[in-house]
Design an enzyme around this catalytic site. Structure first.
Site, PDB file in Angstrom:
ATOM      1  N   ARG A  31       0.818  -1.079   0.263  1.00  0.00           N
ATOM      2  CA  ARG A  31       0.157  -0.027   0.015  1.00  0.00           C
ATOM      3  C   ARG A  31       0.725   1.151   0.155  1.00  0.00           C
ATOM      4  NH1 ARG A  31      -5.134   2.154   2.059  1.00  0.00           N
ATOM      5  NH2 ARG A  31      -4.971   4.340   1.668  1.00  0.00           N
TER       6      ARG A  31
ATOM      7  N   ARG B 216      -6.257   0.869  -4.445  1.00  0.00           N
ATOM      8  CA  ARG B 216      -5.269   0.362  -3.519  1.00  0.00           C
ATOM      9  C   ARG B 216      -5.251  -1.030  -3.372  1.00  0.00           C
ATOM     10  NH1 ARG B 216      -9.460   3.244   0.345  1.00  0.00           N
ATOM     11  NH2 ARG B 216      -9.858   4.160  -1.751  1.00  0.00           N
TER      12      ARG B 216
ATOM     13  N   ASP C 139      -6.698  -1.857   2.143  1.00  0.00           N
ATOM     14  CA  ASP C 139      -7.005  -0.724   2.971  1.00  0.00           C
ATOM     15  C   ASP C 139      -7.464  -1.283   4.284  1.00  0.00           C
ATOM     16  OD1 ASP C 139      -7.628   1.838   3.986  1.00  0.00           O
ATOM     17  OD2 ASP C 139      -9.595   1.944   3.193  1.00  0.00           O
TER      18      ASP C 139
ATOM     19  N   ASP D 181      -8.843  -0.361   7.844  1.00  0.00           N
ATOM     20  CA  ASP D 181      -9.694   0.792   8.711  1.00  0.00           C
ATOM     21  C   ASP D 181      -9.841   0.097  10.125  1.00  0.00           C
ATOM     22  OD1 ASP D 181      -9.268   2.902   6.906  1.00  0.00           O
ATOM     23  OD2 ASP D 181     -11.291   2.081   6.035  1.00  0.00           O
TER      24      ASP D 181
END
Length: 153
Positions: free
Chosen positions: A81, A91, A94, A96
Site C-alpha cells: 500500500r 489500492r 486498506d 480501517d
C-alpha cells in the site's frame, strides 16, 4: 483485552489473496476472533476504478487504539500500500479501525469509531455480520445503522 473491529478492502492485484494475507499478518500480532464473508462492492468516493472486495475482522488485543492503528499501517505497507494517488483511489489494501471497544477518540490521525462508518454500506454489512448487536459508540446499534442506511446521491 479490548475487542476491536477492522474493515478490509482491496481492488488491485489478486484481491482474495491480499485479503487472506492481511488477515494472516494480523493473526501474528492480535487474536483474530472472527472474519466476515467477503463481498464485492462498487467503489466509494472515486467511482472510476475497479470494484473492491471488502470484509471485516473482529480482534481481541492488548494494543492501545494508536498501537493497533500503527499495526494496520504496517500490514498495509507490507502488502504494497502506498498513499500516493487520489484520495479514495485504487489500492492494494486498506485497513480501517472501525470500532475499538466503547472508546470514542478524536486525535490527530486517529478517530474512533471510524468517522464515516455510518456512511459506508461496504463497512456496515460485514460488521453487522460479525456483531449484529454491536453498539457503535455515539452512533447506536450497527443493525440500525445498516437498516437506516441510504445511498449517497
Amino acid at each position: 483485552m479490548a475487542r476491536a473491529y477492522v474493515g478490509l478492502g482491496t481492488n488491485l492485484g489478486d484481491r482474495e489473496a491480499t485479503l487472506r494475507r492481511a488477515v494472516d499478518l494480523l493473526r501474528e500480532q492480535v487474536d483474530v476472533r472472527a472474519v466476515s464473508s467477503v463481498r464485492e462492492t462498487e467503489p466509494w468516493g472515486l467511482v472510476d476504478q475497479p470494484p473492491f472486495l471488502n470484509a471485516a475482522v473482529e480482534v481481541e488485543t492488548e494494543l492501545t487504539p494508536r498501537e493497533l492503528l500503527d499495526l494496520l499501517f504496517d500490514v498495509e505497507q507490507s502488502l504494497g500500500r502506498t498513499r500516493e494517488g487520489p484520495r479514495y483511489g485504487p489500492r492494494t489494501i486498506d485497513l480501517d479501525l472501525l470500532v475499538y471497544g466503547e472508546e470514542r477518540l478524536d486525535e490527530p490521525g486517529l478517530t474512533v469509531p471510524h468517522p464515516r462508518l455510518h456512511e459506508r454500506r461496504f463497512a456496515l454489512e460485514p460488521l453487522a455480520e460479525l456483531a449484529p448487536d454491536l453498539v457503535v459508540p455515539g452512533r447506536g446499534p450497527v443493525s440500525r445503522l445498516l437498516r437506516d442506511y441510504t445511498e449517497p446521491r
